[in-house]
Design an enzyme around this catalytic site. Structure first.
Site, PDB file in Angstrom:
ATOM      1  N   ASP A 125       0.846  -1.202   0.000  1.00 14.47           N
ATOM      2  CA  ASP A 125       0.000   0.000   0.000  1.00 14.47           C
ATOM      3  C   ASP A 125       0.880   1.250   0.000  1.00 14.47           C
ATOM      4  O   ASP A 125       0.730   2.145  -0.829  1.00 14.47           O
ATOM      5  CB  ASP A 125      -0.915  -0.011   1.230  1.00 14.47           C
ATOM      6  CG  ASP A 125      -1.632  -1.332   1.393  1.00 14.47           C
ATOM      7  OD1 ASP A 125      -2.568  -1.589   0.629  1.00 14.47           O
ATOM      8  OD2 ASP A 125      -1.217  -2.132   2.264  1.00 14.47           O
ATOM      9  N   GLY A 162       2.826  -9.804  -4.201  1.00 18.86           N
ATOM     10  CA  GLY A 162       1.956  -8.635  -4.009  1.00 18.86           C
ATOM     11  C   GLY A 162       1.683  -7.881  -5.287  1.00 18.86           C
ATOM     12  O   GLY A 162       1.264  -8.459  -6.291  1.00 18.86           O
ATOM     13  N   GLU A 163       1.945  -6.588  -5.252  1.00 21.09           N
ATOM     14  CA  GLU A 163       1.597  -5.755  -6.411  1.00 21.09           C
ATOM     15  C   GLU A 163       2.789  -4.973  -6.945  1.00 21.09           C
ATOM     16  O   GLU A 163       3.122  -5.043  -8.120  1.00 21.09           O
ATOM     17  CB  GLU A 163       0.468  -4.784  -6.030  1.00 21.09           C
ATOM     18  CG  GLU A 163       0.082  -3.871  -7.170  1.00 21.09           C
ATOM     19  CD  GLU A 163      -1.274  -3.215  -7.023  1.00 21.09           C
ATOM     20  OE1 GLU A 163      -2.194  -3.825  -6.447  1.00 21.09           O
ATOM     21  OE2 GLU A 163      -1.423  -2.073  -7.508  1.00 21.09           O
TER      22      GLU A 163
END
Ligand code: TRH
Length: 361
Positions: free
Chosen positions: A15, A247-248
């Site tokens: 995030d 993840g991203e």
């Protein structure tokens, strides 16, 4: 323009990592960014030097009651402070900020359908406002990918950098980044890598304890890398022969910063939703690859994400150049598309123009 980017840290570093990249890329393009974050701890190592144009602010509850910027980004549906929404809703339409919900990345078909959709707000403190859904993605009909860092480091420079830090591979060794979640397929992965001398570079995280508990096959060794500033993390990826990522954000960097192959562990989600994400990605990523290579790589990705698909195997050492070439073509395809920041700036400008255009009648 002034941008307010709101970020809530759910877990890990994705995030904050994505929001920091977005903020720095906007700053590099001359924008002023206030990054509101509820837990900035990771920025101490990810961004020790800060970035031009970017101000990091504590997102406390209640949030400071300030006039909003011209653009307000709600990262990953993090829910904006009610007082801010009320202020936004109190402004004349032409002066209300462009309110964007930046969504998670996916290669699934809903991305193209949902990207750029408007969500009028009928209730709550933001009643009367409209929010726009912005979906990053891999295709021209999506919001694109953050290109930040893609040109940061050539492979040879990145290798020299790793060498200077003491993480260099020896002449006959290949270098592999191992940045994943604890993974039941790790022993099979290590066995598959053991067909050539291999150095694993392992950033901090629980996978280290898993690795330490395993007997490494002959020919494999590993070094620990510390928490690195994001630009150096990109360098780590750029200099490796294989990037195992998660993840991203590291997943995207392994595609854009490196012409060498990747293996991805998707962030595990309830009901195996991540497997739909994974197969949608593989369908795009592997399109046009030689059949045998595509089948092996698909199987490796699947087995690395679910024991329903085992056993994990990798392409033989002799096929790695083909693997890298196919990955490199995908990378070029992605880099040829406009980046997320460029597209986002255009999107915002278009919405501002539409909001201030005279209404017919
Ligand atoms: O850390 P991740 O697993 O992040 C996540 C989060 O869990 C999030 O909640 C979830 O929604 C998302 O995945 C899908 O993996 P990711 O996305 O790769 O983020 C890691 C970030 O940390 C990335 O920006 C790179 C950065 N990083 C550094 O800058 N230096 C380092 O040394 C390391 C290890 C990471």
């Amino acid at each position: 323009m002034l941008w307010d980017v709101f970020c809530r840290v759910i877990d890990n570093f994705g995030d904050v990592g994505v929001c920091w990249r977005l903020a720095t890329e906007l700053g590099r393009r001359g924008q002023a960014v206030r990054l509101w974050i509820d837990d900035a701890a990771a920025l101490a190592w990810m961004a020790p030097a800060g970035a031009p144009g970017v101000q990091v602010l504590d997102w406390t509850e209640p949030a400071p009651d300030l006039p909003p910027g011209q653009v307000v980004i709600e990262a990953f549906g993090c829910t904006l402070p009610p007082a801010l929404l009320a202020r936004m809703a109190g402004l004349p339409t032409a002066q209300a900020p462009v309110w964007i919900n930046l969504e998670y990345l996916s290669a699934e078909a809903y991305v193209a359908r949902s990207h750029g959709l408007r969500s009028p707000q009928f209730s709550g403190p933001g009643a009367g406002l409209r929010k726009w859904f912005y979906y990053p993605g891999f295709t021209p009909d999506s919001g694109g990918l953050l290109h930040a860092g893609a040109d940061r480091s050539a492979r040879a420079d990145a290798q020299a950098w790793a060498q200077a830090r003491g993480w260099g591979s020896q002449a006959d060794e290949r270098a592999v980044t191992l940045f994943c979640y604890p993974n039941p397929a790790l022993p099979a992965l290590l066995a598959a890598l053991a067909d050539r001398p291999t150095l694993l570079r392992v950033p901090p995280g629980p996978v280290r304890s898993q690795l330490a508990s395993l007997a490494l096959p002959p020919g494999l060794r590993w070094v620990e890398t510390p928490y690195l500033p994001q630009a150096d993390f990109d360098r780590l990826l750029a200099g490796a022969d294989l990037n195992i990522v998660r993840g991203e954000d590291s997943f995207v960097r392994a595609q854009l910063c490196s012409g060498q192959p990747l293996l991805w562990q998707a962030y595990p989600q309830q009901d195996d939703a991540h497997l739909a994400k994974l197969t949608a990605f593989l369908d795009r990523y592997l399109a046009g690859w030689p059949a045998a290579l595509s089948a092996t790589v698909r199987q490796a990705f699947l087995a690395f994400n679910s024991d329903a698909f085992g056993p994990l195997r990798l392409p033989d050492a002799g096929r790695w150049p083909d693997w890298a070439a196919a990955h490199g073509q995908w990378r070029q395809q992605l880099l040829a598309q406009p980046g997320l920041c460029e597209q986002l700036l255009r999107f915002v400008t278009d919405q501002q123009a539409a909001a201030s255009a005279p209404k017919p009648g």
